[in-house]
Design a protein around this motif. Structure first.
Motif, mmCIF file in Angstrom:
data_model
loop_
_atom_site.group_PDB
_atom_site.id
_atom_site.type_symbol
_atom_site.label_atom_id
_atom_site.label_comp_id
_atom_site.label_asym_id
_atom_site.label_seq_id
_atom_site.Cartn_x
_atom_site.Cartn_y
_atom_site.Cartn_z
ATOM 1 N N SER A 62 0.860 -1.186 0.000
ATOM 2 C CA SER A 62 0.000 0.000 0.000
ATOM 3 C C SER A 62 0.899 1.240 0.000
ATOM 4 C CB SER A 62 -0.904 0.014 1.236
ATOM 5 O OG SER A 62 -0.098 0.238 2.399
ATOM 6 N N TRP A 63 0.299 2.433 -0.171
ATOM 7 C CA TRP A 63 1.088 3.656 -0.139
ATOM 8 C C TRP A 63 1.848 3.790 1.177
ATOM 9 C CZ3 TRP A 63 3.236 7.092 -3.119
ATOM 10 C CH2 TRP A 63 3.645 8.324 -2.580
ATOM 11 N N GLU A 64 1.148 3.528 2.292
ATOM 12 C CA GLU A 64 1.811 3.666 3.602
ATOM 13 C C GLU A 64 2.932 2.660 3.751
ATOM 14 O OE1 GLU A 64 -0.845 3.648 6.903
ATOM 15 O OE2 GLU A 64 -1.744 5.577 6.358
ATOM 16 N N GLU A 65 2.685 1.419 3.314
ATOM 17 C CA GLU A 65 3.732 0.396 3.408
ATOM 18 C C GLU A 65 4.920 0.749 2.505
ATOM 19 O OE1 GLU A 65 0.737 -3.407 4.246
ATOM 20 O OE2 GLU A 65 1.262 -2.822 2.204
ATOM 21 N N PHE A 66 4.605 1.265 1.326
ATOM 22 C CA PHE A 66 5.661 1.621 0.382
ATOM 23 C C PHE A 66 6.518 2.745 0.934
ATOM 24 C CE2 PHE A 66 7.076 4.239 -3.217
ATOM 25 C CZ PHE A 66 7.812 3.300 -3.929
ATOM 26 N N ARG A 67 5.846 3.742 1.526
ATOM 27 C CA ARG A 67 6.591 4.887 2.069
ATOM 28 C C ARG A 67 7.411 4.515 3.307
ATOM 29 N NH1 ARG A 67 5.773 10.096 1.052
ATOM 30 N NH2 ARG A 67 7.643 10.148 2.347
ATOM 31 N N ALA A 68 7.065 3.370 3.927
ATOM 32 C CA ALA A 68 7.826 2.928 5.097
ATOM 33 C C ALA A 68 9.085 2.157 4.695
ATOM 34 C CB ALA A 68 6.941 2.050 5.986
ATOM 35 N N LEU A 69 9.224 1.826 3.397
ATOM 36 C CA LEU A 69 10.422 1.118 2.935
ATOM 37 C C LEU A 69 11.621 2.066 2.979
ATOM 38 C CD1 LEU A 69 8.898 -0.734 -0.168
ATOM 39 C CD2 LEU A 69 9.526 -1.759 2.032
ATOM 40 N N GLY A 93 13.363 8.220 -3.514
ATOM 41 C CA GLY A 93 12.551 7.061 -3.862
ATOM 42 C C GLY A 93 13.119 5.790 -3.260
ATOM 43 N N VAL A 94 12.446 4.706 -3.575
ATOM 44 C CA VAL A 94 12.839 3.388 -3.092
ATOM 45 C C VAL A 94 13.629 2.706 -4.197
ATOM 46 C CG1 VAL A 94 12.022 1.150 -2.261
ATOM 47 C CG2 VAL A 94 10.774 3.249 -1.646
ATOM 48 N N SER A 95 14.797 2.207 -3.860
ATOM 49 C CA SER A 95 15.616 1.510 -4.849
ATOM 50 C C SER A 95 14.881 0.261 -5.341
ATOM 51 C CB SER A 95 16.948 1.119 -4.222
ATOM 52 O OG SER A 95 17.602 0.193 -5.053
ATOM 53 N N VAL A 96 14.958 0.000 -6.645
ATOM 54 C CA VAL A 96 14.337 -1.222 -7.164
ATOM 55 C C VAL A 96 15.047 -2.452 -6.585
ATOM 56 C CG1 VAL A 96 13.766 -2.536 -9.252
ATOM 57 C CG2 VAL A 96 13.513 -0.043 -9.230
ATOM 58 N N ASP A 97 16.312 -2.311 -6.225
ATOM 59 C CA ASP A 97 16.996 -3.415 -5.525
ATOM 60 C C ASP A 97 16.211 -3.825 -4.277
ATOM 61 O OD1 ASP A 97 19.551 -3.809 -6.997
ATOM 62 O OD2 ASP A 97 19.846 -1.706 -6.480
ATOM 63 N N THR A 98 15.790 -2.840 -3.510
ATOM 64 C CA THR A 98 15.032 -3.114 -2.279
ATOM 65 C C THR A 98 13.741 -3.851 -2.609
ATOM 66 O OG1 THR A 98 15.935 -1.124 -1.261
ATOM 67 C CG2 THR A 98 13.906 -2.009 -0.304
ATOM 68 N N LEU A 99 13.044 -3.380 -3.642
ATOM 69 C CA LEU A 99 11.752 -3.992 -3.996
ATOM 70 C C LEU A 99 11.947 -5.430 -4.467
ATOM 71 C CD1 LEU A 99 10.297 -0.909 -5.907
ATOM 72 C CD2 LEU A 99 9.665 -1.694 -3.615
ATOM 73 N N LEU A 100 12.978 -5.651 -5.284
ATOM 74 C CA LEU A 100 13.207 -7.002 -5.806
ATOM 75 C C LEU A 100 13.728 -7.939 -4.714
ATOM 76 C CD1 LEU A 100 14.672 -6.203 -9.330
ATOM 77 C CD2 LEU A 100 12.535 -7.405 -8.838
ATOM 78 N N ASP A 101 14.488 -7.385 -3.783
ATOM 79 C CA ASP A 101 14.957 -8.236 -2.689
ATOM 80 C C ASP A 101 13.782 -8.738 -1.860
ATOM 81 O OD1 ASP A 101 17.538 -7.967 -3.481
ATOM 82 O OD2 ASP A 101 18.083 -6.442 -1.993
ATOM 83 N N GLU A 125 18.461 -6.424 -15.204
ATOM 84 C CA GLU A 125 19.826 -6.012 -14.844
ATOM 85 C C GLU A 125 20.016 -4.494 -14.965
ATOM 86 O OE1 GLU A 125 22.506 -8.162 -17.315
ATOM 87 O OE2 GLU A 125 22.134 -6.927 -19.082
ATOM 88 N N ASP A 126 19.107 -3.806 -15.679
ATOM 89 C CA ASP A 126 19.158 -2.340 -15.739
ATOM 90 C C ASP A 126 18.371 -1.696 -14.609
ATOM 91 O OD1 ASP A 126 20.512 -1.215 -18.361
ATOM 92 O OD2 ASP A 126 19.585 -3.132 -18.847
ATOM 93 N N LEU A 127 17.681 -2.515 -13.825
ATOM 94 C CA LEU A 127 16.916 -1.991 -12.691
ATOM 95 C C LEU A 127 17.616 -2.263 -11.365
ATOM 96 C CD1 LEU A 127 13.320 -3.161 -13.756
ATOM 97 C CD2 LEU A 127 14.272 -0.849 -13.935
ATOM 98 N N THR A 128 18.699 -3.044 -11.413
ATOM 99 C CA THR A 128 19.365 -3.475 -10.179
ATOM 100 C C THR A 128 20.775 -2.902 -10.119
ATOM 101 O OG1 THR A 128 19.952 -5.506 -11.345
ATOM 102 C CG2 THR A 128 18.024 -5.594 -9.914
ATOM 103 N N GLY A 129 21.383 -3.053 -8.969
ATOM 104 C CA GLY A 129 22.746 -2.552 -8.788
ATOM 105 C C GLY A 129 22.777 -1.044 -8.600
ATOM 106 N N GLY A 130 21.732 -0.500 -7.983
ATOM 107 C CA GLY A 130 21.714 0.939 -7.700
ATOM 108 C C GLY A 130 21.482 1.799 -8.927
#
Lengths: 201, 251
Positions: A62-69, A93-101, A125-130
Motif C-alpha cells: 500500500s502507499w503507507e507500506e511503500f513509504r515505510a520502505l 525514492g525506493v531503490s528497485v533493488d530493495t523492492l526485488l529483494d 539487470e538495468d533496474l538493479t545494482g543501484g
C-alpha cells in the motif's frame, strides 16, 4: 557523412563542467518539460498500491507500506528522446533493488505497468545494482501528477520514456516484450549514449 | 521502394538520415514558416506523425523534432515557429530557403495519429503551433473523402498569430472551426476571447455520449488543462490523445 547545413551556426555552448554529460543529439534545458500520450491520471493515495512479481504471485505494498520502505536521495542527469537533457535532478525514492529483494528476482525482464495503461520494458539487470528507483519526490517536494506522481520509475541511464510515470507494478517476464512506445517504433532498449532512439538505431 | 519488404515487427526498417531539398518556404505568421520539402526516399507517413531534423556546424550537431504539417500523400511539409532564444528554429524560419539541403529522418510516432477508420466524431484542440499535426489530420480527412464530423477549437494569442488562417476559414463540409484569442481581439471579434476553460469546452466539445475521439496538442499548460477537463466531462482517457510541446512550460 553529414552535409553542411548552409548558414547554420552553433548557438549553444556546453559549459566545461557539463562536458561529457550530454549524450549525442541532446541539448541541456533548465525547464522540466512534460510529455505524455494521454491525460494525466490522478490516483488517490488510499487507492494506490505497488506490486512486483509474476502475475498471480506478486508482492504488493500500500502507499503507507511503500513509504515505510528504506528510501534514498539521488541526484542524476536525465535524457528525453525528444532531445532535452536535464542535469542534476534530485529525487527521493525506493531503490528497485530493495523492492526485488523483498519480492524475489523472478525473471530477467520487467514490464512497468502504469495508471492510464502506459507500459515500458526494461531488463532487470538495468533496474538493479543501484541504477533504478521508484521515486515519489522531486526537488524535495511530493512528485507532481504531471511529472508522474504519486510515483514514477526512475531509470536515468536510459531514455526517459523508460522512467514510466504513474507506475503501479513491475511485472517480471522471461522475454523482453515491447511496451507502449517500443511498439510504436521506439528502441527496445534506449541507451542515450548510443543514441538508440528508434528501432534499428 | 527498396527495403519496404523488410518492414515488420521482427526487423523494423531503420530510420535512416536522408537529405531533403527545400522546395519553398511559406510565411504563415510573423514568427511561423512552412517549409516544403522534396524527400527522395520518403516511405510515407500518417497524419499526426513527426520527423527529426539534424543541423550541422562542423563537428557540432543539433537535432530537434517537428510535426509534419502535410497530409499523407502530399510532399512533406514542416511548420516551424521561431523561438527567439532557440538554436534550431530561428535557422529554419529565418535562414533556410529554397534549394537548401535539410537532413531528416522519419516518420516517427504512431499513437497521436488519425486514419478515417478510427472514426469520430473528432474533437481537435490546438494551442498555438499545436495546430500543426491537427492540420495534417484535417487535410487527410479532406483528401480521403471522409465524412467524419470535426470540431476544431484553436487557441491563439492574437488574430495575427493564427496559423493556416486562410485555409481554416474556408468552409469545409462537416468541419466546424472555433477560434479563441487569449491576449488581444480585433474590433468586432465574434469568436471566443479567453483561455480554454470548462465552460468553453461545454459549448464547443462533442458531448461525451457521442463517444468522440479527441486530439489535444499545444503547450503543456494548455494540454494539461484541456485534457483534464475533457476527462472530468466524461471522455474516457483512452479517447483523449495528447501531444505536449514541453520546451516552454512546466517545472
Amino acid at each position: 557523412m553529414s552535409p553542411v547545413s548552409r548558414g547554420f551556426h552553433r548557438r549553444r555552448q556546453d559549459s566545461a563542467e557539463n562536458a561529457g554529460r550530454v549524450p549525442p543529439g541532446q541539448y541541456v534545458t533548465k525547464d522540466f518539460p512534460v510529455l505524455s500520450a494521454g491525460p494525466t491520471p490522478h490516483t488517490p493515495l488510499d487507492g494506490w498500491s505497488f506490486s512486483v512479481g509474476r502475475p498471480g504471485r506478486q508482492k504488493t505494498w500500500s502507499w503507507e507500506e511503500f513509504r515505510a520502505l528504506p528510501s534514498e536521495d539521488v541526484t542524476v542527469d536525465i535524457h528525453c528522446v525528444t532531445k532535452w537533457t536535464k542535469l542534476d535532478t534530485v529525487w527521493r525514492g525506493v531503490s528497485v533493488d530493495t523492492l526485488l529483494d523483498l519480492a524475489g528476482h523472478d525473471g530477467p525482464f520487467a514490464m512497468a505497468h502504469c495508471d492510464g495503461g502506459y507500459t515500458t520494458n526494461v531488463p532487470v539487470e538495468d533496474l538493479t545494482g543501484g541504477k533504478a528507483w521508484v521515486a515519489y519526490a522531486y526537488d524535495g517536494q511530493p512528485l507532481e501528477p504531471e511529472h508522474g506522481g504519486p510515483a514514477r520509475l526512475l531509470v536515468p541511464h536510459l531514455y526517459f520514456w523508460k522512467s514510466a510515470k504513474w507506475v503501479r507494478s513491475l511485472e517480471l517476464m522471461d522475454t523482453d516484450d515491447p511496451g507502449f512506445w517500443e511498439n510504436y517504433g521506439y528502441h527496445i532498449y534506449g541507451d542515450p549514449w548510443r543514441e538508440q532512439r528508434y528501432a534499428g538505431d | 521502394m527498396a527495403g519496404t519488404a523488410l518492414r515488420g515487427r521482427l526487423s523494423p526498417r531503420p530510420l535512416l538520415w536522408q537529405v531533403a531539398k527545400v522546395l519553398a518556404v511559406a510565411i504563415e505568421t510573423a514568427s511561423v514558416r512552412t517549409i516544403m520539402l522534396d524527400v527522395p526516399d520518403w516511405p510515407g507517413h500518417q497524419a499526426g506523425q513527426h520527423v527529426d531534423i539534424r543541423l550541422t556546424d562542423g563537428d557540432y550537431v543539433a537535432e530537434r523534432s517537428y510535426s509534419i504539417a502535410s497530409a499523407p500523400g502530399e510532399p512533406v511539409a514542416l511548420t516551424v515557429e521561431r523561438i527567439d532564444d532557440g538554436e534550431v528554429s530561428p535557422y529554419l524560419t529565418d535562414e533556410l530557403r529554397a534549394g537548401d539541403d535539410l537532413e531528416l529522418r522519419g516518420p516517427i510516432g504512431g499513437y497521436f495519429v488519425w486514419e478515417p477508420k478510427d472514426g469520430g466524431p473528432l474533437l481537435l484542440l490546438a494551442g498555438g503551433s499545436g495546430i500543426v499535426p491537427l492540420r495534417s489530420i484535417l487535410r487527410h480527412r479532406q483528401r480521403t473523402g471522409s465524412t467524419v464530423p470535426v470540431r476544431l477549437l484553436y487557441s491563439s494569442r492574437t488574430l495575427d498569430d493564427v496559423i493556416y488562417r486562410g485555409e481554416l476559414d474556408k468552409p469545409a463540409a462537416g468541419v466546424e472551426v472555433f477560434h479563441t484569442l487569449t491576449r488581444h481581439q480585433p474590433p468586432g471579434w465574434s469568436g471566443y476571447a479567453r483561455r480554454v476553460d470548462a465552460a468553453l469546452l461545454a459549448e464547443v466539445a462533442w458531448p461525451a455520449g457521442m463517444t468522440p475521439l479527441a486530439y489535444v496538442c499545444g503547450p503543456t499548460n494548455f494540454v494539461e488543462a484541456v485534457s483534464q477537463t475533457l476527462v472530468q466531462s466524461g471522455y474516457p482517457p483512452q479517447r483523449v490523445k495528447t501531444e505536449r510541446f514541453g520546451g516552454t512550460g512546466g517545472t
